[in-house]
Scaffold this active site. Structure first.
Site, PDB file in Angstrom:
ATOM      1  N   LYS A 200       0.819  -1.205   0.076  1.00 22.58           N
ATOM      2  CA  LYS A 200       0.095   0.183  -0.054  1.00 22.58           C
ATOM      3  C   LYS A 200       0.819   1.093  -0.117  1.00 22.58           C
ATOM      4  O   LYS A 200       0.680   2.203  -0.978  1.00 22.58           O
ATOM      5  CB  LYS A 200      -0.926  -0.051   1.200  1.00 22.58           C
ATOM      6  CG  LYS A 200      -1.833  -1.178   1.224  1.00 22.58           C
ATOM      7  CD  LYS A 200      -2.805  -1.051   2.371  1.00 22.58           C
ATOM      8  CE  LYS A 200      -2.260  -1.249   3.691  1.00 22.58           C
ATOM      9  NZ  LYS A 200      -1.735  -2.596   3.762  1.00 22.58           N
ATOM     10  N   VAL A 201       1.710   1.233   1.044  1.00 20.26           N
ATOM     11  CA  VAL A 201       2.699   2.584   0.750  1.00 20.26           C
ATOM     12  C   VAL A 201       3.521   2.625  -0.100  1.00 20.26           C
ATOM     13  O   VAL A 201       3.772   3.708  -0.771  1.00 20.26           O
ATOM     14  CB  VAL A 201       3.396   2.553   2.460  1.00 20.26           C
ATOM     15  CG1 VAL A 201       4.416   3.646   2.516  1.00 20.26           C
ATOM     16  CG2 VAL A 201       2.536   2.645   3.506  1.00 20.26           C
ATOM     17  N   VAL A 279      10.848   4.734   5.904  1.00 15.74           N
ATOM     18  CA  VAL A 279       9.727   4.777   6.610  1.00 15.74           C
ATOM     19  C   VAL A 279       9.232   3.557   6.937  1.00 15.74           C
ATOM     20  O   VAL A 279       7.920   3.470   7.239  1.00 15.74           O
ATOM     21  CB  VAL A 279       8.801   5.942   6.121  1.00 15.74           C
ATOM     22  CG1 VAL A 279       9.254   7.122   6.242  1.00 15.74           C
ATOM     23  CG2 VAL A 279       8.211   5.336   4.522  1.00 15.74           C
ATOM     24  N   ALA A 280       9.674   2.329   6.743  1.00 13.66           N
ATOM     25  CA  ALA A 280       9.023   1.031   6.936  1.00 13.66           C
ATOM     26  C   ALA A 280       9.505   0.521   8.368  1.00 13.66           C
ATOM     27  O   ALA A 280       8.789   1.129   9.378  1.00 13.66           O
ATOM     28  CB  ALA A 280       9.665  -0.063   6.016  1.00 13.66           C
ATOM     29  N   ARG A 281      10.480  -0.008   8.729  1.00 14.37           N
ATOM     30  CA  ARG A 281      10.952  -0.509  10.223  1.00 14.37           C
ATOM     31  C   ARG A 281      12.609  -0.162  10.228  1.00 14.37           C
ATOM     32  O   ARG A 281      13.361  -0.856   9.229  1.00 14.37           O
ATOM     33  CB  ARG A 281      10.399  -1.769  10.490  1.00 14.37           C
ATOM     34  CG  ARG A 281       9.089  -1.986  11.143  1.00 14.37           C
ATOM     35  CD  ARG A 281       8.885  -1.124  12.240  1.00 14.37           C
ATOM     36  NE  ARG A 281       7.344  -1.210  12.592  1.00 14.37           N
ATOM     37  CZ  ARG A 281       6.438  -0.135  12.384  1.00 14.37           C
ATOM     38  NH1 ARG A 281       6.681   0.806  11.401  1.00 14.37           N
ATOM     39  NH2 ARG A 281       5.136  -0.271  12.420  1.00 14.37           N
ATOM     40  N   ASP A 305      13.128   7.395   9.429  1.00 14.72           N
ATOM     41  CA  ASP A 305      11.817   7.773  10.231  1.00 14.72           C
ATOM     42  C   ASP A 305      11.681   6.756  11.073  1.00 14.72           C
ATOM     43  O   ASP A 305      11.001   6.783  12.230  1.00 14.72           O
ATOM     44  CB  ASP A 305      10.507   7.813   9.404  1.00 14.72           C
ATOM     45  CG  ASP A 305       9.455   8.206  10.307  1.00 14.72           C
ATOM     46  OD1 ASP A 305       9.473   9.089  11.082  1.00 14.72           O
ATOM     47  OD2 ASP A 305       8.187   7.635  10.206  1.00 14.72           O
ATOM     48  N   GLU A 310      13.535   2.136  19.322  1.00 12.88           N
ATOM     49  CA  GLU A 310      12.807   3.600  19.504  1.00 12.88           C
ATOM     50  C   GLU A 310      12.580   3.911  21.017  1.00 12.88           C
ATOM     51  O   GLU A 310      11.754   2.948  21.561  1.00 12.88           O
ATOM     52  CB  GLU A 310      11.668   3.500  18.594  1.00 12.88           C
ATOM     53  CG  GLU A 310      12.041   3.330  17.163  1.00 12.88           C
ATOM     54  CD  GLU A 310      10.826   3.463  16.132  1.00 12.88           C
ATOM     55  OE1 GLU A 310       9.946   3.629  16.577  1.00 12.88           O
ATOM     56  OE2 GLU A 310      11.154   3.481  14.914  1.00 12.88           O
ATOM     57  N   HIS A 329       9.813   8.638  14.001  1.00 13.21           N
ATOM     58  CA  HIS A 329       8.676   7.689  13.748  1.00 13.21           C
ATOM     59  C   HIS A 329       7.384   8.522  13.534  1.00 13.21           C
ATOM     60  O   HIS A 329       6.341   8.625  14.221  1.00 13.21           O
ATOM     61  CB  HIS A 329       8.639   6.697  14.643  1.00 13.21           C
ATOM     62  CG  HIS A 329       7.723   5.502  14.259  1.00 13.21           C
ATOM     63  ND1 HIS A 329       7.818   4.022  14.786  1.00 13.21           N
ATOM     64  CD2 HIS A 329       6.688   5.292  13.163  1.00 13.21           C
ATOM     65  CE1 HIS A 329       7.215   3.323  13.803  1.00 13.21           C
ATOM     66  NE2 HIS A 329       6.398   3.839  13.023  1.00 13.21           N
ATOM     67  N   LEU A 330       7.501   9.416  12.544  1.00 13.03           N
ATOM     68  CA  LEU A 330       6.260  10.282  12.260  1.00 13.03           C
ATOM     69  C   LEU A 330       5.240  10.101  10.895  1.00 13.03           C
ATOM     70  O   LEU A 330       4.576  10.885  10.597  1.00 13.03           O
ATOM     71  CB  LEU A 330       6.945  11.816  11.868  1.00 13.03           C
ATOM     72  CG  LEU A 330       7.697  12.653  13.223  1.00 13.03           C
ATOM     73  CD1 LEU A 330       8.023  13.842  12.929  1.00 13.03           C
ATOM     74  CD2 LEU A 330       6.519  12.640  14.285  1.00 13.03           C
TER      75      LEU A 330
HETATM   76  N1  LIG Z   1       6.810   5.008   9.460  1.00 12.20           N
HETATM   77  C1  LIG Z   1       5.270   5.090   9.744  1.00 12.20           C
HETATM   78  O1  LIG Z   1       5.057   5.775  10.790  1.00 12.20           O
HETATM   79  C2  LIG Z   1       4.554   3.976   9.221  1.00 12.20           C
HETATM   80  C3  LIG Z   1       5.369   2.856   8.753  1.00 12.20           C
HETATM   81  N2  LIG Z   1       4.673   1.609   8.086  1.00 12.20           N
HETATM   82  C4  LIG Z   1       5.325   0.752   7.734  1.00 12.20           C
HETATM   83  O2  LIG Z   1       5.365   0.538   6.319  1.00 12.20           O
HETATM   84  C5  LIG Z   1       5.501  -0.883   5.894  1.00 12.20           C
HETATM   85  C6  LIG Z   1       4.551  -1.324   4.868  1.00 12.20           C
HETATM   86  O3  LIG Z   1       3.333  -0.721   5.124  1.00 12.20           O
HETATM   87  P1  LIG Z   1       2.165  -0.966   4.194  1.00 12.20           P
HETATM   88  O4  LIG Z   1       2.656  -0.665   2.634  1.00 12.20           O
HETATM   89  O5  LIG Z   1       0.954  -0.448   4.822  1.00 12.20           O
HETATM   90  O6  LIG Z   1       2.036  -2.618   4.384  1.00 12.20           O
HETATM   91  P2  LIG Z   1       1.641  -3.778   2.964  1.00 12.20           P
HETATM   92  O7  LIG Z   1       1.454  -4.939   3.482  1.00 12.20           O
HETATM   93  O8  LIG Z   1       0.510  -2.954   2.263  1.00 12.20           O
HETATM   94  O9  LIG Z   1       2.968  -3.652   2.179  1.00 12.20           O
HETATM   95  C7  LIG Z   1       4.190  -4.428   2.526  1.00 12.20           C
HETATM   96  C8  LIG Z   1       4.659  -5.108   1.003  1.00 12.20           C
HETATM   97  O10 LIG Z   1       5.909  -5.429   1.358  1.00 12.20           O
HETATM   98  C9  LIG Z   1       5.945  -6.775   0.657  1.00 12.20           C
HETATM   99  N3  LIG Z   1       7.235  -7.844   1.016  1.00 12.20           N
HETATM  100  C10 LIG Z   1       7.330  -8.748   2.018  1.00 12.20           C
HETATM  101  N4  LIG Z   1       8.475  -9.180   2.129  1.00 12.20           N
HETATM  102  C11 LIG Z   1       9.082  -8.530   1.255  1.00 12.20           C
HETATM  103  C12 LIG Z   1      10.557  -8.660   0.861  1.00 12.20           C
HETATM  104  N5  LIG Z   1      11.302  -9.714   1.443  1.00 12.20           N
HETATM  105  N6  LIG Z   1      10.922  -8.069   0.020  1.00 12.20           N
HETATM  106  C13 LIG Z   1      10.226  -6.961  -0.560  1.00 12.20           C
HETATM  107  N7  LIG Z   1       8.719  -6.628  -0.371  1.00 12.20           N
HETATM  108  C14 LIG Z   1       8.310  -7.469   0.843  1.00 12.20           C
HETATM  109  C15 LIG Z   1       4.713  -7.480   0.682  1.00 12.20           C
HETATM  110  O11 LIG Z   1       4.589  -8.351  -0.284  1.00 12.20           O
HETATM  111  C16 LIG Z   1       3.712  -6.055   0.522  1.00 12.20           C
HETATM  112  O12 LIG Z   1       3.413  -6.065  -0.781  1.00 12.20           O
HETATM  113  C17 LIG Z   1       5.315  -1.597   7.268  1.00 12.20           C
HETATM  114  O13 LIG Z   1       6.448  -2.131   7.728  1.00 12.20           O
HETATM  115  C18 LIG Z   1       4.821  -0.709   8.061  1.00 12.20           C
HETATM  116  O14 LIG Z   1       4.845  -0.955   9.456  1.00 12.20           O
HETATM  117  C19 LIG Z   1       3.486   1.823   7.707  1.00 12.20           C
HETATM  118  C20 LIG Z   1       2.680   3.154   8.077  1.00 12.20           C
HETATM  119  C21 LIG Z   1       3.409   4.221   8.800  1.00 12.20           C
HETATM  120  O1  LIG Z   2       1.402   2.008  11.167  1.00  8.26           O
HETATM  121  C1  LIG Z   2       2.536   1.654  11.279  1.00  8.26           C
HETATM  122  O2  LIG Z   2       3.146   0.811  10.820  1.00  8.26           O
HETATM  123  C2  LIG Z   2       3.451   2.711  11.729  1.00  8.26           C
HETATM  124  O3  LIG Z   2       4.695   2.492  11.864  1.00  8.26           O
HETATM  125  C3  LIG Z   2       2.835   3.820  12.579  1.00  8.26           C
HETATM  126  O4  LIG Z   2       3.372   3.844  13.953  1.00  8.26           O
HETATM  127  P1  LIG Z   2       2.453   4.738  15.191  1.00  8.26           P
HETATM  128  O5  LIG Z   2       1.189   4.203  15.151  1.00  8.26           O
HETATM  129  O6  LIG Z   2       2.818   5.898  14.292  1.00  8.26           O
HETATM  130  O7  LIG Z   2       3.242   4.462  16.160  1.00  8.26           O
END
Ligand SMILES: NC(=O)C1=CN([C@@H]2O[C@H](COP(=O)(O)OP(=O)(O)OC[C@H]3O[C@@H](n4cnc5c(N)ncnc54)[C@H](O)[C@@H]3O)[C@@H](O)[C@H]2O)C=CC1
Ligand SMILES: O=C(O)C(=O)COP(=O)(O)O
Length: 593
Positions: A200-201, A279-281, A305, A310, A329-330
């Site tokens: 999604k992201v 911005v993932a982990r 991020d 953390e 982590h914003l």
């Molecule tokens: N910094 C922040 O505040 C935020 C961070 N995130 C993080 O962003 C990441 C993605 O979130 P979404 O897009 O919503 O999740 P999502 O589940 O929609 O997308 C994750 C994608 O990663 C892929 N994936 C899995 N293993 C993989 C690999 N070995 N190599 C490449 N791709 C792989 C999956 O197939 C999937 O398409 C998550 O880790 C989430 O926690 C999400 C929202 C806010």
């Molecule tokens: O949704 C995610 O995966 C995030 O990383 C967002 O984290 P937060 O809810 O802002 O602590």
């Protein structure tokens, strides 16, 4: 859900002519008509009388709090230490967290079985011990969509500000300097961005980066190529992505497979001067290796991020590195995303506490509501067949091998048996243990108890209007308390159907019977002869036990027969003894539903 101890196979049989078709029930919600002393919903077990308590352990948007407060007692306690969380949790039915709270195994163990839902107000669930949640029958739900755009926008913000040294230049001008030559940046247009993790992201980042004139490639082993192609992105291998990219943006979840995906070895394969956004982990990068790559010039800049720990240590070399732009982590922290996430998670938690199956369940199968509506009477049938089958097993013979046969005119893909299997497992295990089994922990509990469940599909000819014609449960290699329940195959066998929306027991061992599965059941075996129904009926009448159903299945007239009697009340021990004392009765058993 993992189902390592399950196997399945499919057979095709003609439809028996005697089958009756069950009618669909109009249902608005999913609560099962279990006996009142154990009235529980399928997914969570919160008493219908008491208001549940929800602990909100991190700041949640107001709209979500309002939704929670309409339904539950809400305790907002932020910044709890792990010990404080473990103490509080035993008083809570649900817990809502963001990324800052570790929901560890100790939390589930400390809950004493009361915690039934963990709501993660965001996407990443790496801070929740999912295995422990599943083992404790606790549903985990997340809010997977409401912060997607916020995270993508933050990724783009980091990308652009890193390329133009915005953060460093800002700090310098505030320190009284005017360094126009030092902060010459690089352009984005025409550069190649590799999006790792095209979910999604990642997709939203790719879309926006294309708008900035970048050439976008992506790597994601599970993403469909046509979705990428639709927005003009080429899916490539990991090695190609990192070798070609001028910028790399990370968007995969943190899992054992993605942990430290960027490390000394992979940095060495990158184009010299690459720029990285995360911005993932934090854990998807080996942070020490990134410091080395920045120092050696392989990585020109990084914008981060998220961090392995953390908040990161105050003396973190990475955070303090002058080539690094860092934010705390914003990604999800916009007004809009937080309001959306709060509503999304509050609805999921309230729904789960009400016993509805959550659409955003992380550790349980998601079953669409129309499928649930159709399957509901079969779900009840499945649990009752499990209960009957296990009660027919003689004490001392361990249940190890259970075969479930689903007969249906539908194609195998049209019948989701996870729900039925979970309910059969619940029926098999609950009467002989203190464990509560639900959709979350059914497969785990069966496996833990060494019960191997094999599933077989029998495809019937005829109308596929109903999801199922019958379900058969067979327990192999056991003795029975009621010898007639052993079928020709040598297994304890019960079979049932749904008739007019009501589950019926239609076979015991090799005997065809027909008794509705309400109340309890007495099974008697005898040589078929006149007057038996009357004799048993009059004993029950004298004992003021109401008979709901009676049916006799026999091999042939005046040969071996099984009488199945449905009773509304539980007969006294003495009444049952009187039935057993009828001379023609060879064996009998009382079964609670
Ligand atoms: N910094 C922040 O505040 C935020 C961070 N995130 C993080 O962003 C990441 C993605 O979130 P979404 O897009 O919503 O999740 P999502 O589940 O929609 O997308 C994750 C994608 O990663 C892929 N994936 C899995 N293993 C993989 C690999 N070995 N190599 C490449 N791709 C792989 C999956 O197939 C999937 O398409 C998550 O880790 C989430 O926690 C999400 C929202 C806010
Ligand atoms: O949704 C995610 O995966 C995030 O990383 C967002 O984290 P937060 O809810 O802002 O602590």
């Amino acid at each position: 859900m993992a189902a390592a101890n399950l196997t399945s196979q499919t057979l095709r049989l003609p439809t028996p002519t005697s089958l009756s078709l069950s009618s669909k029930l109009p249902l608005s919600s999913f609560s099962l008509p279990l006996p009142s002393h154990r009235r529980r919903s399928l997914v969570v077990f919160v008493s219908a009388d008491a208001k549940p308590t929800v602990l909100v352990a991190e700041k949640l948007g107001e709209a979500g709090l309002t939704l929670l407060k309409d339904f539950a007692n809400v305790d907002c306690s932020y910044n709890l230490s792990p010990e404080e969380l473990c103490t509080k949790i035993s008083l809570c039915d649900a817990l809502v967290v963001r990324s800052g709270t570790k929901v560890s195994r100790e939390v589930f163990e400390s809950s004493g079985g009361r915690l039934k839902v963990v709501g993660r107000a965001g996407v990443g669930i790496d801070n929740v011990d999912l295995a422990a949640a599943t083992e404790h029958g606790c549903l985990v739900v997340n809010a997977p969509t409401a912060n997607t755009v916020a995270a993508a926008e933050h990724g783009i913000a980091l990308l652009a500000s890193m390329a133009r040294n915005v953060a460093q230049a800002d700090a310098s001008i505030k320190a009284g300097k005017w360094l126009r030559n030092k902060y010459v940046g690089v352009s984005l247009v025409g550069k190649t961005l590799a999006v790792l993790g095209f979910g999604k992201v990642g997709t939203e980042v790719a879309r926006r980066a294309k708008g900035l004139g970048m050439n976008v490639i992506a790597h994601d082993p599970y993403a469909p190529a046509d979705r990428a192609r639709a927005i003009g992105v080429e899916l490539v291998s990991f090695d190609d992505a990192i070798a070609t990219a001028d910028f790399i943006s990370l968007h995969m979840p943190l899992t054992p497979a993605t942990s430290k995906m960027l490390n000394d070895e992979t940095f060495a394969k990158m184009k010299k001067g690459v720029r990285i956004v995360n911005v993932a982990r934090g854990g998807v990068i080996d942070e020490d290796a990134l410091v080395r790559a920045l120092d050696s010039g392989i990585v020109a800049q990084a914008a981060l991020d998220v961090f392995t720990v953390e908040p990161p240590p105050k003396d973190s070399k990475l955070v303090l590195h002058e080539l690094v732009t860092a934010t705390p982590h914003l990604g999800a922290s916009t007004m809009e995303a937080q309001e959306g996430v709060a509503i999304e998670i509050a609805e999921a938690v309230v729904g789960a506490l009400k016993g509805e199956l959550a659409a955003t369940a992380v550790n349980a199968p998601m079953v669409p509501s129309e499928v649930l509506t159709e399957l509901k009477p079969f779900v009840v049938l499945a649990e009752k067949l499990g209960r009957l089958a296990v009660q027919l097993v003689a004490g001392g013979s361990g249940v190890k091998s259970v075969k479930v046969t689903y007969a249906s005119a539908r194609a195998p893909d049209d019948l989701d048996t996870r729900l039925l299997r979970a309910m059969i497992t619940k029926g098999l295990i609950e009467p002989i243990s203190s464990v509560f089994v639900n959709l979350v922990n059914a497969d785990f509990t069966a496996k833990q108890r060494g019960i191997r469940i094999t599933e077989e599909r029998v495809i019937l000819d005829g109308s596929p209007e109903n999801p199922l014609e019958f379900i058969q449960v067979q327990i192999a290699n056991v003795e029975s308390r009621f010898a007639s329940a052993i079928s020709d195959s040598g297994d304890v066998t019960v079979e049932g159907r749904v008739k007019d929306g009501v589950p019926h027991l239609t076979k015991v061992g090799s005997f065809e019977v027909d008794v509705s599965l309400e109340g309890s059941i007495i099974l008697c075996s005898q040589v078929d002869q006149p007057g038996m129904i009357g004799k048993v009926g009059s004993i029950l009448g004298e004992e003021n036990v109401n008979v709901s159903f009676m049916s006799v299945g026999r091999i042939a007239p005046r040969k071996q027969a099984v009488m199945a009697i449905g009773v509304d009340e539980q007969p006294r021990k003495e009444s049952l003894k009187r039935i057993g004392d009828i001379p023609a009765i060879e064996e009998f058993v009382f079964l609670k539903l």
